[in-house]
Design an enzyme around this catalytic site. Sequence first.
Site, PDB file in Angstrom:
ATOM      1  N   THR A  19      -5.709  -6.448  -5.843  1.00 13.93           N
ATOM      2  CA  THR A  19      -4.565  -7.294  -6.192  1.00 13.93           C
ATOM      3  C   THR A  19      -4.987  -8.476  -7.059  1.00 13.93           C
ATOM      4  O   THR A  19      -6.130  -8.938  -6.978  1.00 13.93           O
ATOM      5  CB  THR A  19      -3.904  -7.816  -4.886  1.00 13.93           C
ATOM      6  OG1 THR A  19      -2.956  -8.830  -5.221  1.00 13.93           O
ATOM      7  CG2 THR A  19      -4.926  -8.424  -3.932  1.00 13.93           C
ATOM      8  N   ASP A  20      -4.025  -8.976  -7.822  1.00 14.74           N
ATOM      9  CA  ASP A  20      -4.303 -10.172  -8.644  1.00 14.74           C
ATOM     10  C   ASP A  20      -4.504 -11.418  -7.759  1.00 14.74           C
ATOM     11  O   ASP A  20      -5.021 -12.435  -8.227  1.00 14.74           O
ATOM     12  CB  ASP A  20      -3.173 -10.415  -9.659  1.00 14.74           C
ATOM     13  CG  ASP A  20      -1.799 -10.643  -9.040  1.00 14.74           C
ATOM     14  OD1 ASP A  20      -1.667 -10.545  -7.797  1.00 14.74           O
ATOM     15  OD2 ASP A  20      -0.849 -10.912  -9.796  1.00 14.74           O
ATOM     16  N   GLU A  21      -4.122 -11.301  -6.475  1.00 10.57           N
ATOM     17  CA  GLU A  21      -4.259 -12.478  -5.595  1.00 10.57           C
ATOM     18  C   GLU A  21      -5.720 -12.866  -5.372  1.00 10.57           C
ATOM     19  O   GLU A  21      -5.996 -13.971  -4.911  1.00 10.57           O
ATOM     20  CB  GLU A  21      -3.564 -12.235  -4.244  1.00 10.57           C
ATOM     21  CG  GLU A  21      -2.081 -11.990  -4.415  1.00 10.57           C
ATOM     22  CD  GLU A  21      -1.254 -12.230  -3.161  1.00 10.57           C
ATOM     23  OE1 GLU A  21      -1.749 -12.841  -2.209  1.00 10.57           O
ATOM     24  OE2 GLU A  21      -0.098 -11.785  -3.157  1.00 10.57           O
TER      25      GLU A  21
ATOM     26  N   TYR B 195      -5.039 -12.979   3.678  1.00 12.52           N
ATOM     27  CA  TYR B 195      -4.824 -11.679   3.017  1.00 12.52           C
ATOM     28  C   TYR B 195      -5.669 -11.570   1.758  1.00 12.52           C
ATOM     29  O   TYR B 195      -6.451 -10.615   1.588  1.00 12.52           O
ATOM     30  CB  TYR B 195      -3.340 -11.480   2.675  1.00 12.52           C
ATOM     31  CG  TYR B 195      -3.121 -10.387   1.640  1.00 12.52           C
ATOM     32  CD1 TYR B 195      -3.310  -9.041   1.972  1.00 12.52           C
ATOM     33  CD2 TYR B 195      -2.762 -10.696   0.327  1.00 12.52           C
ATOM     34  CE1 TYR B 195      -3.138  -8.041   1.023  1.00 12.52           C
ATOM     35  CE2 TYR B 195      -2.589  -9.707  -0.622  1.00 12.52           C
ATOM     36  CZ  TYR B 195      -2.772  -8.382  -0.274  1.00 12.52           C
ATOM     37  OH  TYR B 195      -2.616  -7.387  -1.222  1.00 12.52           O
TER      38      TYR B 195
ATOM     39  N   LYS C 274      -8.875  -9.078   0.769  1.00 12.23           N
ATOM     40  CA  LYS C 274      -8.890  -8.150  -0.372  1.00 12.23           C
ATOM     41  C   LYS C 274     -10.071  -8.464  -1.294  1.00 12.23           C
ATOM     42  O   LYS C 274     -10.723  -7.555  -1.817  1.00 12.23           O
ATOM     43  CB  LYS C 274      -7.573  -8.238  -1.151  1.00 12.23           C
ATOM     44  CG  LYS C 274      -6.356  -7.737  -0.414  1.00 12.23           C
ATOM     45  CD  LYS C 274      -6.392  -6.247  -0.111  1.00 12.23           C
ATOM     46  CE  LYS C 274      -6.219  -5.388  -1.341  1.00 12.23           C
ATOM     47  NZ  LYS C 274      -6.171  -3.938  -0.973  1.00 12.23           N
TER      48      LYS C 274
HETATM   49  P1  NAD Z   1       2.305  -1.488   2.550  1.00 10.67           P
HETATM   50  O1  NAD Z   1       2.097  -2.527   3.574  1.00 10.67           O
HETATM   51  O2  NAD Z   1       3.686  -1.122   2.131  1.00 10.67           O
HETATM   52  O3  NAD Z   1       1.594  -0.123   3.011  1.00 10.67           O
HETATM   53  C1  NAD Z   1       0.336  -0.099   3.619  1.00 10.67           C
HETATM   54  C2  NAD Z   1       0.109   1.284   4.232  1.00 10.67           C
HETATM   55  O4  NAD Z   1      -1.213   1.311   4.774  1.00 10.67           O
HETATM   56  C3  NAD Z   1       1.061   1.611   5.376  1.00 10.67           C
HETATM   57  O5  NAD Z   1       1.533   2.928   5.261  1.00 10.67           O
HETATM   58  C4  NAD Z   1       0.199   1.468   6.624  1.00 10.67           C
HETATM   59  O6  NAD Z   1       0.600   2.287   7.701  1.00 10.67           O
HETATM   60  C5  NAD Z   1      -1.164   1.875   6.081  1.00 10.67           C
HETATM   61  N1  NAD Z   1      -2.271   1.304   6.854  1.00 10.67           N
HETATM   62  C6  NAD Z   1      -2.422   0.016   7.281  1.00 10.67           C
HETATM   63  N2  NAD Z   1      -3.559  -0.117   7.982  1.00 10.67           N
HETATM   64  C7  NAD Z   1      -4.158   1.106   7.993  1.00 10.67           C
HETATM   65  C8  NAD Z   1      -5.370   1.601   8.550  1.00 10.67           C
HETATM   66  N3  NAD Z   1      -6.182   0.801   9.245  1.00 10.67           N
HETATM   67  N4  NAD Z   1      -5.677   2.903   8.363  1.00 10.67           N
HETATM   68  C9  NAD Z   1      -4.845   3.729   7.664  1.00 10.67           C
HETATM   69  N5  NAD Z   1      -3.680   3.308   7.141  1.00 10.67           N
HETATM   70  C10 NAD Z   1      -3.340   2.015   7.288  1.00 10.67           C
HETATM   71  O7  NAD Z   1       1.437  -1.957   1.300  1.00 10.67           O
HETATM   72  P2  NAD Z   1       1.704  -1.793  -0.284  1.00 10.67           P
HETATM   73  O8  NAD Z   1       2.548  -2.898  -0.752  1.00 10.67           O
HETATM   74  O9  NAD Z   1       2.094  -0.377  -0.558  1.00 10.67           O
HETATM   75  O10 NAD Z   1       0.233  -2.052  -0.832  1.00 10.67           O
HETATM   76  C11 NAD Z   1      -0.682  -0.966  -0.999  1.00 10.67           C
HETATM   77  C12 NAD Z   1      -1.982  -1.513  -1.559  1.00 10.67           C
HETATM   78  O11 NAD Z   1      -1.748  -2.135  -2.812  1.00 10.67           O
HETATM   79  C13 NAD Z   1      -2.632  -2.600  -0.675  1.00 10.67           C
HETATM   80  O12 NAD Z   1      -4.021  -2.385  -0.697  1.00 10.67           O
HETATM   81  C14 NAD Z   1      -2.265  -3.894  -1.363  1.00 10.67           C
HETATM   82  O13 NAD Z   1      -3.255  -4.860  -1.135  1.00 10.67           O
HETATM   83  C15 NAD Z   1      -2.236  -3.464  -2.818  1.00 10.67           C
HETATM   84  N6  NAD Z   1      -1.331  -4.242  -3.724  1.00 10.67           N
HETATM   85  C16 NAD Z   1      -0.027  -4.420  -3.391  1.00 10.67           C
HETATM   86  C17 NAD Z   1       0.811  -5.076  -4.289  1.00 10.67           C
HETATM   87  C18 NAD Z   1       2.288  -5.263  -3.995  1.00 10.67           C
HETATM   88  O14 NAD Z   1       2.969  -5.932  -4.764  1.00 10.67           O
HETATM   89  N7  NAD Z   1       2.828  -4.686  -2.934  1.00 10.67           N
HETATM   90  C19 NAD Z   1       0.302  -5.562  -5.491  1.00 10.67           C
HETATM   91  C20 NAD Z   1      -1.049  -5.382  -5.776  1.00 10.67           C
HETATM   92  C21 NAD Z   1      -1.853  -4.694  -4.888  1.00 10.67           C
HETATM   93  O1  TDX Z   2      11.399 -14.690   2.340  1.00 13.70           O
HETATM   94  C1  TDX Z   2      10.683 -14.922   1.347  1.00 13.70           C
HETATM   95  N1  TDX Z   2      10.974 -15.990   0.557  1.00 13.70           N
HETATM   96  C2  TDX Z   2      10.237 -16.337  -0.532  1.00 13.70           C
HETATM   97  O2  TDX Z   2      10.535 -17.307  -1.217  1.00 13.70           O
HETATM   98  C3  TDX Z   2       9.548 -14.112   1.006  1.00 13.70           C
HETATM   99  C4  TDX Z   2       9.188 -12.911   1.843  1.00 13.70           C
HETATM  100  C5  TDX Z   2       8.820 -14.461  -0.095  1.00 13.70           C
HETATM  101  N2  TDX Z   2       9.125 -15.558  -0.838  1.00 13.70           N
HETATM  102  C6  TDX Z   2       8.297 -15.901  -2.013  1.00 13.70           C
HETATM  103  C7  TDX Z   2       6.811 -15.997  -1.749  1.00 13.70           C
HETATM  104  C8  TDX Z   2       6.200 -15.549  -3.052  1.00 13.70           C
HETATM  105  O3  TDX Z   2       6.107 -16.636  -3.955  1.00 13.70           O
HETATM  106  O4  TDX Z   2       8.446 -14.827  -2.944  1.00 13.70           O
HETATM  107  C9  TDX Z   2       7.199 -14.543  -3.603  1.00 13.70           C
HETATM  108  C10 TDX Z   2       6.817 -13.104  -3.337  1.00 13.70           C
HETATM  109  O5  TDX Z   2       6.501 -13.006  -1.960  1.00 13.70           O
HETATM  110  P1  TDX Z   2       6.016 -11.621  -1.293  1.00 13.70           P
HETATM  111  O6  TDX Z   2       7.018 -10.569  -1.576  1.00 13.70           O
HETATM  112  O7  TDX Z   2       5.628 -11.906   0.102  1.00 13.70           O
HETATM  113  O8  TDX Z   2       4.731 -11.249  -2.198  1.00 13.70           O
HETATM  114  P2  TDX Z   2       3.377 -12.045  -2.551  1.00 13.70           P
HETATM  115  O9  TDX Z   2       3.038 -13.040  -1.516  1.00 13.70           O
HETATM  116  O10 TDX Z   2       3.495 -12.508  -3.974  1.00 13.70           O
HETATM  117  O11 TDX Z   2       2.316 -10.822  -2.454  1.00 13.70           O
HETATM  118  C11 TDX Z   2       2.646  -9.521  -3.012  1.00 13.70           C
HETATM  119  O12 TDX Z   2       2.010  -9.339  -4.251  1.00 13.70           O
HETATM  120  C12 TDX Z   2       0.629  -9.163  -4.274  1.00 13.70           C
HETATM  121  C13 TDX Z   2       2.238  -8.421  -2.048  1.00 13.70           C
HETATM  122  O13 TDX Z   2       2.864  -8.598  -0.791  1.00 13.70           O
HETATM  123  C14 TDX Z   2       0.750  -8.317  -1.914  1.00 13.70           C
HETATM  124  O14 TDX Z   2       0.393  -7.221  -1.073  1.00 13.70           O
HETATM  125  C15 TDX Z   2       0.153  -8.120  -3.292  1.00 13.70           C
HETATM  126  O15 TDX Z   2      -1.246  -8.123  -3.229  1.00 13.70           O
END
Ligand code: NAD
Ligand code: TDX
Length: 339
Positions: free
Chosen positions: A125-127, A153, A157
């Site tokens: 992730t970019d985080e 988090y 990562k």
């Molecule tokens: P999510 O939380 O929707 O899904 C995570 C999945 O992993 C779930 O199905 C969960 O059951 C499974 N999981 C959790 N712990 C596990 C374990 N110990 N063993 C096996 N499975 C397990 O997450 P997401 O948003 O789909 O993110 C997927 C990946 O992408 C993550 O690694 C996250 O860091 C990365 N990522 C997410 C975003 C975003 O915007 N959502 C952006 C950049 C990177």
């Molecule tokens: O209720 C809310 N109100 C609010 O203002 C929630 C849930 C979020 N927010 C804000 C926080 C953040 O600035 O919105 C923005 C986005 O929040 P999230 O959806 O929780 O995402 P973020 O914290 O940016 O992280 C996401 O992007 C990077 C993913 O959850 C991560 O898994 C990924 O790595």
Amino acid sequence: MKIIVTGGAGFIGGNFVYYELKNHPEDEIICLDKLTYAGNLETLEEAMKNPKFKFVKGDIADRKFVYELFESEKPDIVINFAAESHVDRSIEDPEIFLKTNVMGTQVLMDACRKYGITRYHQVSTDEVYGDLPLDRPDLFFNEDTPIHTSSPYSASKASADLLVLAYYRTYKLPVTITRCSNNYGPYHFPEKLIPLMIANALADKPLPVYGKGENVRDWLYVEDHCAAIDLVARKGKVGEVYNVGGHNEKTNLEVVKTILKQLGKPESLITFVTDRPGHDRRYAIDPTKIHNELGWLPQTKFDDGIKKTVQWYLDNRNWWESIISGEYKNYYEKMYANR
Ligand code: NAD
Ligand code: TDX
């Protein structure tokens, strides 16, 4: 080719399973997922009908289980999506983030070393780069930006990324890493900003915007992220990190207002609540490397992507309503009731 996709019952992993089955019908996909609160087998309902797809329930941090799976399946490629992914939950309880995100990554890579693979790909992730100031729109994260994390988090990562690069340098494990900006699209768990706001707006409930809503995220439609991972895992240079993002920065307030407009709901639903501790101000990716080296470009503009996403939540109420009517209620109460 046989590919293990971990975390495929989650948001991005689920979308990736469908991307692979559609774009590489010759390949076999094995989804390994623990089915935590964020994993949902309904997401994989269609995939289950495909003979090239198999689901296995298990924990990536369970060494014995993972070794047995690798021994019997002998995968060529491993793509690790499995993670605890929600920043707010990591602030409440960091431990499982270290166990899954760091130790789980280690176990998977040890299995790759033991049984041999052609590629281990880490979905990051970019985080890991921390945040950028709001008043410097000229600054972006590139692959050389120092790791500088804010939340448990992102620290977990980043730790995993360092371990992945160490396994490359020390053991010559053929790894790649992608670091992507915020995704949105179908199957996004309703604890995250966009689906949470859609669900609340549809129920005419307050939309809890943290702080002043000025924080900026760089949004990418999930299918574009899947295409980038597919490219990097198959064609990216071993040992390299690739940033993924579409130059699509929006303040949280802009995003929430766009959703309200599309649903025909009033802005009076917006409620400013106590800010997230350590809240990252701005994320912004420079995707020059993946574009120049692999020709990747995002295909979906935010205006189109957000329309498709809102429509998906309207068309698939069962998928998310069954989530928010269960254990999620306790989570919501705990996080938002006194905020
Ligand atoms: P999510 O939380 O929707 O899904 C995570 C999945 O992993 C779930 O199905 C969960 O059951 C499974 N999981 C959790 N712990 C596990 C374990 N110990 N063993 C096996 N499975 C397990 O997450 P997401 O948003 O789909 O993110 C997927 C990946 O992408 C993550 O690694 C996250 O860091 C990365 N990522 C997410 C975003 C975003 O915007 N959502 C952006 C950049 C990177
Ligand atoms: O209720 C809310 N109100 C609010 O203002 C929630 C849930 C979020 N927010 C804000 C926080 C953040 O600035 O919105 C923005 C986005 O929040 P999230 O959806 O929780 O995402 P973020 O914290 O940016 O992280 C996401 O992007 C990077 C993913 O959850 C991560 O898994 C990924 O790595």
